[in-house]
Design an enzyme around this catalytic site. Structure first.
Site, PDB file in Angstrom:
ATOM      1  N   THR A  68       1.800  -5.918  -1.244  1.00  0.00           N
ATOM      2  CA  THR A  68       2.152  -6.549   0.033  1.00  0.00           C
ATOM      3  C   THR A  68       1.553  -7.948   0.032  1.00  0.00           C
ATOM      4  OG1 THR A  68       2.024  -4.419   1.133  1.00  0.00           O
ATOM      5  CG2 THR A  68       2.006  -6.364   2.545  1.00  0.00           C
ATOM      6  N   LYS A  76       8.803  -5.576   5.525  1.00  0.00           N
ATOM      7  CA  LYS A  76       7.554  -4.802   5.630  1.00  0.00           C
ATOM      8  C   LYS A  76       6.661  -5.365   6.749  1.00  0.00           C
ATOM      9  CE  LYS A  76       3.501  -2.969   3.975  1.00  0.00           C
ATOM     10  NZ  LYS A  76       2.996  -1.762   3.470  1.00  0.00           N
ATOM     11  N   LYS A 132      -4.874  -6.777   7.279  1.00  0.00           N
ATOM     12  CA  LYS A 132      -4.324  -7.654   6.231  1.00  0.00           C
ATOM     13  C   LYS A 132      -2.838  -7.940   6.509  1.00  0.00           C
ATOM     14  CE  LYS A 132      -2.531  -7.552   1.594  1.00  0.00           C
ATOM     15  NZ  LYS A 132      -2.201  -6.811   0.391  1.00  0.00           N
TER      16      LYS A 132
HETATM   17  P1  NAD Z   1      -6.531  -1.312  -4.603  1.00  0.00           P
HETATM   18  O1  NAD Z   1      -7.504  -2.375  -4.295  1.00  0.00           O
HETATM   19  O2  NAD Z   1      -6.958   0.106  -4.607  1.00  0.00           O
HETATM   20  O3  NAD Z   1      -5.825  -1.607  -6.028  1.00  0.00           O
HETATM   21  C1  NAD Z   1      -5.563  -2.889  -6.525  1.00  0.00           C
HETATM   22  C2  NAD Z   1      -5.997  -2.922  -7.991  1.00  0.00           C
HETATM   23  O4  NAD Z   1      -5.684  -4.184  -8.553  1.00  0.00           O
HETATM   24  C3  NAD Z   1      -7.499  -2.714  -8.174  1.00  0.00           C
HETATM   25  O5  NAD Z   1      -7.723  -1.586  -8.994  1.00  0.00           O
HETATM   26  C4  NAD Z   1      -7.980  -4.001  -8.834  1.00  0.00           C
HETATM   27  O6  NAD Z   1      -9.017  -3.804  -9.799  1.00  0.00           O
HETATM   28  C5  NAD Z   1      -6.704  -4.475  -9.499  1.00  0.00           C
HETATM   29  N1  NAD Z   1      -6.706  -5.908  -9.812  1.00  0.00           N
HETATM   30  C6  NAD Z   1      -7.165  -6.927  -9.048  1.00  0.00           C
HETATM   31  N2  NAD Z   1      -6.970  -8.098  -9.678  1.00  0.00           N
HETATM   32  C7  NAD Z   1      -6.382  -7.810 -10.854  1.00  0.00           C
HETATM   33  C8  NAD Z   1      -5.922  -8.598 -11.947  1.00  0.00           C
HETATM   34  N3  NAD Z   1      -6.044  -9.931 -11.956  1.00  0.00           N
HETATM   35  N4  NAD Z   1      -5.371  -7.973 -13.016  1.00  0.00           N
HETATM   36  C9  NAD Z   1      -5.232  -6.623 -13.028  1.00  0.00           C
HETATM   37  N5  NAD Z   1      -5.646  -5.820 -12.027  1.00  0.00           N
HETATM   38  C10 NAD Z   1      -6.206  -6.410 -10.950  1.00  0.00           C
HETATM   39  O7  NAD Z   1      -5.312  -1.537  -3.565  1.00  0.00           O
HETATM   40  P2  NAD Z   1      -4.164  -0.482  -3.197  1.00  0.00           P
HETATM   41  O8  NAD Z   1      -4.569   0.295  -1.995  1.00  0.00           O
HETATM   42  O9  NAD Z   1      -3.715   0.211  -4.445  1.00  0.00           O
HETATM   43  O10 NAD Z   1      -3.037  -1.495  -2.678  1.00  0.00           O
HETATM   44  C11 NAD Z   1      -2.282  -2.291  -3.586  1.00  0.00           C
HETATM   45  C12 NAD Z   1      -1.260  -3.071  -2.791  1.00  0.00           C
HETATM   46  O11 NAD Z   1      -0.424  -2.168  -2.060  1.00  0.00           O
HETATM   47  C13 NAD Z   1      -1.849  -4.016  -1.746  1.00  0.00           C
HETATM   48  O12 NAD Z   1      -1.110  -5.192  -1.729  1.00  0.00           O
HETATM   49  C14 NAD Z   1      -1.734  -3.228  -0.448  1.00  0.00           C
HETATM   50  O13 NAD Z   1      -1.644  -4.065   0.691  1.00  0.00           O
HETATM   51  C15 NAD Z   1      -0.438  -2.470  -0.675  1.00  0.00           C
HETATM   52  N6  NAD Z   1      -0.321  -1.206   0.076  1.00  0.00           N
HETATM   53  C16 NAD Z   1      -1.354  -0.320   0.095  1.00  0.00           C
HETATM   54  C17 NAD Z   1      -1.216   0.873   0.806  1.00  0.00           C
HETATM   55  C18 NAD Z   1      -2.334   1.884   0.854  1.00  0.00           C
HETATM   56  O14 NAD Z   1      -2.256   2.831   1.663  1.00  0.00           O
HETATM   57  N7  NAD Z   1      -3.376   1.781   0.035  1.00  0.00           N
HETATM   58  C19 NAD Z   1      -0.030   1.138   1.498  1.00  0.00           C
HETATM   59  C20 NAD Z   1       1.016   0.231   1.430  1.00  0.00           C
HETATM   60  C21 NAD Z   1       0.859  -0.957   0.713  1.00  0.00           C
END
Ligand code: NAD
Length: 289
Positions: free
Chosen positions: A93, A168, A243
């Protein structure tokens, strides 16, 4: 199509990538947090050591990353290192403009990029029941439908690049506003000493009905099981809602949209996100009212 790279194996990506591996694709993963990749060995997801490594010889590369700045850096690094012509799908997102700019930049490298943020949270990611809101070109969307179908139960083509992100943000802004309304309503009903189950019975079938009350009522033992019945464990945390609302407020100023309630919701969820309930489900906003 056989070779898939998955970048960002956090709460969402670690679960989404497993559906692809289970379906027989050769999935490689990369995350800057190396221990997350070790957890995925058991699911036949190959560990790659860098973006440049994972960018080579792929048919598809999916990103699931925390924010627009990181997505921008990672996609540009992928494009600098590809050895063939993979399709790119960004499921993070992020802000609409970054998605649009990356689409144009990928296109100038003759690469198709879809913005495909999701709703459904970690449970949806685990169960393969996410909803994908997709922007980009329709031809690529149609080609990628079998991939979306493995990770989700619904995928909707929303229009040109950035339309998935915009959809979204609109959805989550409405969700935030309605959840605050439900919280205020049930708090006032408590002050009237109403029976909250009777109130639920009426409201959920009357003109006040909405997803926030019908499916996610923030009162314990009222309505279907929701985070309120589980000490407000997320679900979808207040931090993530804050966010998304910041992105919506930003998008509103860029599009000259009046979102008075959206702005108020952003203030309330940001305050919650910064306090002791930040990791709790967003429906716990009822306690902050
Ligand atoms: P998270 O923080 O658990 O996972 C993100 C991952 O990206 C982390 O493991 C981090 O180490 C990795 N990362 C960061 N920088 C990096 C890089 N340069 N190279 C490789 N890996 C890298 O977040 P999440 O909850 O999995 O959410 C991911 C996305 O999905 C976000 O944009 C969030 O807004 C969206 N989202 C999350 C949810 C939810 O319920 N968690 C729901 C809908 C949307």
């Amino acid at each position: 199509m056989k070779e898939i790279g998955f970048i960002g194996l956090g709460n969402m990506g670690s679960k989404m990538s497993v559906h692809l591996a289970k379906a027989g694709y050769n999935v490689s993963g990369f995350d800057i947090d190396y221990k997350l990749m070790d957890n995925l060995n058991a699911f036949n997801i190959k560990k790659e050591n860098s973006i440049s490594e994972i960018s080579k010889n792929k048919d598809l590369i999916i990103t699931m990353l925390p924010n627009g700045k990181i997505v921008n850096e990672v996609i540009r690094e992928i494009l600098a290192n590809i050895s063939n012509s993979p399709t790119l799908i960004d499921c993070s997102t992020i802000d609409v403009n970054t998605s649009k700019n990356l689409y144009e930049f990928a296109l100038s490298n003759e690469i198709s990029l879809l913005d495909a943020p999701v709703s459904g949270g970690t449970i949806g990611a685990l169960n393969g029941t996410l909803t994908f809101m997709v922007g980009g070109d329709k031809y690529t969307f149609d080609k990628m439908l079998p991939i979306f179908d493995l990770m989700g139960s619904k995928s909707v083509f929303c229009g040109t690049a950035g339309s998935g992100q915009a959809t979204k943000l609109c959805n989550n802004m409405l969700l935030a506003i309605t959840m605050i309304g439900v919280g205020e309503t049930f708090n006032m009903a408590k002050n009237f000493n109403l029976d909250l189950n009777i109130l639920y019975d009426v409201v959920s079938t009357a003109t006040g009905s909405c997803w926030s009350v019908n499916n996610y009522c923030p009162i314990e033992n009222v309505g279907p099981t929701s985070p309120a019945d589980n000490n407000f464990l997320p679900g979808f945390s207040a931090k993530l809602m804050s966010k998304d609302l910041k992105l919506a407020v930003n998008a509103a100023s860029q599009t000259n949209s009046n979102i008075a309630f959206g702005k108020k919701a952003e203030e309330m969820f940001t305050k919650m996100a910064e306090g002791i309930n930040g990791e709790k489900d967003f429906s716990a906003i009822i306690k902050e009212i």
